[in-house]
Design a protein around this motif. Structure first.
Motif, mmCIF file in Angstrom:
data_model
loop_
_atom_site.group_PDB
_atom_site.id
_atom_site.type_symbol
_atom_site.label_atom_id
_atom_site.label_comp_id
_atom_site.label_asym_id
_atom_site.label_seq_id
_atom_site.Cartn_x
_atom_site.Cartn_y
_atom_site.Cartn_z
ATOM 1 N N UNK A 54 71.232 -12.643 41.085
ATOM 2 C CA UNK A 54 72.445 -12.326 41.834
ATOM 3 C C UNK A 54 73.558 -11.772 40.954
ATOM 4 N N UNK A 55 73.367 -11.809 39.655
ATOM 5 C CA UNK A 55 74.415 -11.371 38.739
ATOM 6 C C UNK A 55 74.263 -9.876 38.424
ATOM 7 N N UNK A 56 75.389 -9.191 38.191
ATOM 8 C CA UNK A 56 75.308 -7.772 37.822
ATOM 9 C C UNK A 56 74.445 -7.604 36.576
ATOM 10 N N UNK A 57 73.595 -6.657 36.587
ATOM 11 C CA UNK A 57 72.661 -6.338 35.498
ATOM 12 C C UNK A 57 71.700 -7.486 35.179
ATOM 13 N N UNK A 58 71.645 -8.484 36.056
ATOM 14 C CA UNK A 58 70.676 -9.599 35.936
ATOM 15 C C UNK A 58 70.765 -10.318 34.598
ATOM 16 N N UNK A 59 71.966 -10.532 34.126
ATOM 17 C CA UNK A 59 72.167 -11.220 32.849
ATOM 18 C C UNK A 59 73.418 -12.086 32.927
ATOM 19 N N UNK A 60 73.365 -13.241 32.252
ATOM 20 C CA UNK A 60 74.515 -14.140 32.173
ATOM 21 C C UNK A 60 74.540 -14.794 30.803
ATOM 22 N N UNK A 61 75.722 -15.034 30.332
ATOM 23 C CA UNK A 61 75.903 -15.765 29.079
ATOM 24 C C UNK A 61 75.345 -17.177 29.270
ATOM 25 N N UNK A 62 74.623 -17.675 28.278
ATOM 26 C CA UNK A 62 73.971 -18.980 28.385
ATOM 27 C C UNK A 62 74.980 -20.089 28.700
ATOM 28 N N UNK A 63 76.137 -20.072 28.059
ATOM 29 C CA UNK A 63 77.134 -21.120 28.311
ATOM 30 C C UNK A 63 77.646 -21.058 29.748
ATOM 31 N N UNK A 64 77.848 -19.854 30.277
ATOM 32 C CA UNK A 64 78.312 -19.678 31.651
ATOM 33 C C UNK A 64 77.232 -20.141 32.637
ATOM 34 N N UNK A 65 75.987 -19.785 32.358
ATOM 35 C CA UNK A 65 74.878 -20.178 33.222
ATOM 36 C C UNK A 65 74.705 -21.698 33.223
ATOM 37 N N UNK A 66 74.836 -22.325 32.067
ATOM 38 C CA UNK A 66 74.723 -23.788 31.980
ATOM 39 C C UNK A 66 75.764 -24.459 32.873
ATOM 40 N N UNK A 67 76.987 -23.941 32.872
ATOM 41 C CA UNK A 67 78.045 -24.497 33.725
ATOM 42 C C UNK A 67 77.724 -24.274 35.195
ATOM 43 N N UNK A 68 77.211 -23.104 35.535
ATOM 44 C CA UNK A 68 76.911 -22.782 36.930
ATOM 45 C C UNK A 68 75.832 -23.683 37.514
ATOM 46 N N UNK A 69 74.810 -24.004 36.718
ATOM 47 C CA UNK A 69 73.703 -24.818 37.221
ATOM 48 C C UNK A 69 73.864 -26.294 36.850
ATOM 49 N N UNK A 70 75.001 -26.631 36.266
ATOM 50 C CA UNK A 70 75.359 -27.997 35.885
ATOM 51 C C UNK A 70 74.247 -28.623 35.032
ATOM 52 N N UNK A 71 73.958 -27.938 33.930
ATOM 53 C CA UNK A 71 72.998 -28.423 32.935
ATOM 54 C C UNK A 71 73.656 -28.360 31.565
ATOM 55 N N UNK A 72 73.217 -29.225 30.673
ATOM 56 C CA UNK A 72 73.684 -29.126 29.298
ATOM 57 C C UNK A 72 73.109 -27.842 28.697
ATOM 58 N N UNK A 73 73.744 -27.362 27.659
ATOM 59 C CA UNK A 73 73.239 -26.141 27.007
ATOM 60 C C UNK A 73 71.851 -26.377 26.421
ATOM 61 N N UNK A 74 71.613 -27.570 25.882
ATOM 62 C CA UNK A 74 70.293 -27.835 25.305
ATOM 63 C C UNK A 74 69.211 -27.888 26.385
ATOM 64 N N UNK A 75 69.529 -28.462 27.534
ATOM 65 C CA UNK A 75 68.551 -28.488 28.624
ATOM 66 C C UNK A 75 68.282 -27.067 29.126
ATOM 67 N N UNK A 76 69.337 -26.264 29.248
ATOM 68 C CA UNK A 76 69.162 -24.883 29.671
ATOM 69 C C UNK A 76 68.292 -24.126 28.669
ATOM 70 N N UNK A 77 68.491 -24.372 27.384
ATOM 71 C CA UNK A 77 67.681 -23.717 26.359
ATOM 72 C C UNK A 77 66.207 -24.063 26.526
ATOM 73 N N UNK A 78 65.895 -25.329 26.792
ATOM 74 C CA UNK A 78 64.500 -25.739 27.015
ATOM 75 C C UNK A 78 63.921 -25.054 28.253
ATOM 76 N N UNK A 79 64.706 -25.005 29.319
ATOM 77 C CA UNK A 79 64.241 -24.350 30.538
ATOM 78 C C UNK A 79 64.039 -22.860 30.297
ATOM 79 N N UNK A 80 64.964 -22.243 29.571
ATOM 80 C CA UNK A 80 64.854 -20.816 29.260
ATOM 81 C C UNK A 80 63.580 -20.528 28.472
ATOM 82 N N UNK A 81 63.208 -21.419 27.566
ATOM 83 C CA UNK A 81 61.970 -21.231 26.794
ATOM 84 C C UNK A 81 60.755 -21.201 27.704
#
Length: 159
Positions: A54-81
């Motif tokens: 849903x984001x323009x150019x299908x990209x989001x900053x990891x810190x912004x995405x973590x806040x949007x999905x209410x996850x810690x940055x480390x959890x988001x990093x694991x999910x991203x992997x």
């Protein structure tokens, strides 16, 4: 529990409502997660690729995405992997700021989210939207917006 201990205890009806909210949200999350299981995806993974789609150019900053999905940055990093291993996302330096990292949805990931979104939306309808009147669904949305705004007054989790 004493009346004089300074705590405003929940009344019986408040306690019943609170327990219904707590159990209902957990059961709903489980049902939505199970619906995605056949696609080999968890709800938390779907939420990330959905936000990226849903984001323009299908990209989001990891810190912004973590806040949007209410996850810690480390959890988001694991999910991203896990999503990277499927070829659905890549991690890249931010276009405007080389210090930051963005999660980028790949064309394969976009195809996946478009396909899987049908399953997810049907599950949301089956387990929430269509079991209520439109007024009840609106009331839940309005009530949760109040909670969201109270807990996130700066709007860091707004999608």
């Amino acid at each position: 529990m004493s009346e004089n201990d300074g705590v405003k205890w929940l009344s019986d009806s408040e306690q019943a409502s609170w327990r219904a909210i707590l159990r209902g949200t957990r059961l709903l999350e489980t049902a939505l997660d199970q619906a995605l299981h056949a696609s080999g995806l968890q709800l938390s993974e779907y939420e990330i690729i959905s936000m990226l789609s849903e984001s323009p150019s299908h990209r989001l900053r990891m810190s912004e995405l973590a806040a949007m999905v209410v996850q810690s940055r480390s959890r988001l990093t694991h999910t991203a992997k896990r999503l990277e291993a499927r070829g659905w996302v890549t991690r890249e330096q931010c276009l405007g700021d080389r210090r930051g990292v963005e999660l980028v949805l790949t064309p394969v990931g976009l195809d996946a989210v478009q396909r899987i979104s049908k399953v997810h939306v049907q599950s949301v309808r089956d387990n929430l939207v269509d079991i209520m009147t439109p007024e009840q669904f609106q009331a839940i949305g309005d009530a949760m917006a109040i909670v969201r705004d109270h807990l996130d007054p700066e709007g860091l989790t707004d999608a």
